[in-house]
Design a protein around this motif. Structure first.
Motif, mmCIF file in Angstrom:
data_model
loop_
_atom_site.group_PDB
_atom_site.id
_atom_site.type_symbol
_atom_site.label_atom_id
_atom_site.label_comp_id
_atom_site.label_asym_id
_atom_site.label_seq_id
_atom_site.Cartn_x
_atom_site.Cartn_y
_atom_site.Cartn_z
ATOM 1 N N SER A 137 41.114 27.182 45.421
ATOM 2 C CA SER A 137 41.264 25.822 44.877
ATOM 3 C C SER A 137 39.987 25.287 44.248
ATOM 4 O O SER A 137 40.045 24.387 43.410
ATOM 5 N N ILE A 138 38.819 25.820 44.622
ATOM 6 C CA ILE A 138 37.556 25.335 44.042
ATOM 7 C C ILE A 138 36.907 26.349 43.106
ATOM 8 O O ILE A 138 35.868 26.067 42.513
ATOM 9 N N ALA A 139 37.498 27.529 42.971
ATOM 10 C CA ALA A 139 36.928 28.562 42.099
ATOM 11 C C ALA A 139 37.205 28.237 40.637
ATOM 12 O O ALA A 139 38.332 27.914 40.267
ATOM 13 N N ALA A 140 36.161 28.334 39.820
ATOM 14 C CA ALA A 140 36.331 28.170 38.375
ATOM 15 C C ALA A 140 36.922 29.431 37.766
ATOM 16 O O ALA A 140 37.514 29.388 36.693
ATOM 17 N N TYR A 141 36.743 30.551 38.465
ATOM 18 C CA TYR A 141 37.317 31.820 38.024
ATOM 19 C C TYR A 141 37.792 32.594 39.240
ATOM 20 O O TYR A 141 37.047 32.766 40.210
ATOM 21 N N ILE A 142 39.029 33.075 39.179
ATOM 22 C CA ILE A 142 39.605 33.936 40.211
ATOM 23 C C ILE A 142 39.795 35.307 39.578
ATOM 24 O O ILE A 142 40.543 35.450 38.614
ATOM 25 N N SER A 143 39.074 36.295 40.110
ATOM 26 C CA SER A 143 39.182 37.650 39.577
ATOM 27 C C SER A 143 40.607 38.165 39.732
ATOM 28 O O SER A 143 41.314 37.791 40.663
ATOM 29 N N HIS A 144 40.999 39.045 38.841
ATOM 30 C CA HIS A 144 42.287 39.722 38.979
ATOM 31 C C HIS A 144 42.185 40.894 39.958
ATOM 32 O O HIS A 144 43.176 41.549 40.251
ATOM 33 N N LYS A 145 40.976 41.133 40.478
ATOM 34 C CA LYS A 145 40.726 42.213 41.439
ATOM 35 C C LYS A 145 40.546 41.625 42.841
ATOM 36 O O LYS A 145 40.039 40.521 43.004
ATOM 37 N N ASN A 146 40.929 42.386 43.850
ATOM 38 C CA ASN A 146 40.724 41.983 45.231
ATOM 39 C C ASN A 146 39.302 42.273 45.675
ATOM 40 O O ASN A 146 38.587 43.065 45.057
ATOM 41 N N GLY A 147 38.901 41.653 46.778
ATOM 42 C CA GLY A 147 37.602 41.922 47.374
ATOM 43 C C GLY A 147 37.476 43.384 47.746
ATOM 44 O O GLY A 147 38.422 43.979 48.271
ATOM 45 N N GLY A 148 36.322 43.981 47.452
ATOM 46 C CA GLY A 148 36.098 45.390 47.751
ATOM 47 C C GLY A 148 36.824 46.338 46.829
ATOM 48 O O GLY A 148 36.756 47.554 46.990
ATOM 49 N N LYS A 149 37.498 45.792 45.826
ATOM 50 C CA LYS A 149 38.306 46.605 44.913
ATOM 51 C C LYS A 149 37.957 46.329 43.448
ATOM 52 O O LYS A 149 38.782 46.472 42.565
#
Length: 175
Positions: A137-149
């Motif tokens: 909710s506060i991220a200006a950008y949400i990666s299309h990749k998961n953490g560690g991936k």
């Protein structure tokens, strides 16, 4: 009108990352001696090394403390590694003060509640696709990749591409 995350990327000089859930997928393997083992993505590592070699500041701030993580990050050229950090905001404030970095020059990637308050302080708060809803909710950008991936590679590569620094001297020839 608010700037897009791509516009903000022009000003980024510093990357700050959490470890568990960002540089790892959040899984912990526990061996018979009770040691907690994690896996990290080799492409994330390549991007971190490329950023360090290109003159970006790279800092790790994590509540977890695992010496294997420290060794891996040092091998990538990261010198600012803060593990076992109970107060991420205080560590972040000290880091930017010591290096005279403006918070708007910082991209921070976190994935869970302990990252929330630091993410509110930086120029570009980012997170992996599988971050918790409060962080998304506060991220200006949400990666299309998961953490560690590959989420770390995603943001580093994007910043470096926007700034014309990705693949520096690569001439396109693969021998």
């Amino acid at each position: 009108m608010a700037k897009s995350y791509k516009e903000i990327m022009n000003a980024i000089s510093t990357f700050v990352f959490d470890v568990d859930g960002v540089l790892t997928d959040g899984s912990v393997f526990i061996n018979n001696q009770g040691e907690m083992l994690r896996t990290m993505n080799i492409r994330d590592g390549y991007a971190i090394k490329t950023a360090v070699d290109s003159g970006y500041n790279v800092c790790i701030i994590s509540g977890g403390s695992n010496e294997g993580v420290r060794v891996r990050l040092r091998n990538l050229g990261v010198t600012d590694i803060h593990l076992g950090t109970p107060d991420k905001v205080a560590t972040f404030d000290e880091y930017v003060d010591v290096y005279q970095i403006k918070p708007e020059q910082v991209l921070y990637m976190g994935d869970d509640i302990p990252d929330y308050h630091v993410m509110k302080l930086v120029g570009l708060p980012t997170c992996p696709q599988d971050a918790c809803s409060e962080i998304k909710s506060i991220a200006a950008y949400i990666s299309h990749k998961n953490g560690g991936k590959g989420a770390v590679r995603d943001v580093i590569e994007q910043v470096m591409r926007v700034q014309g620094k990705w693949m520096g001297n690569f001439d396109g020839k693969l021998d």
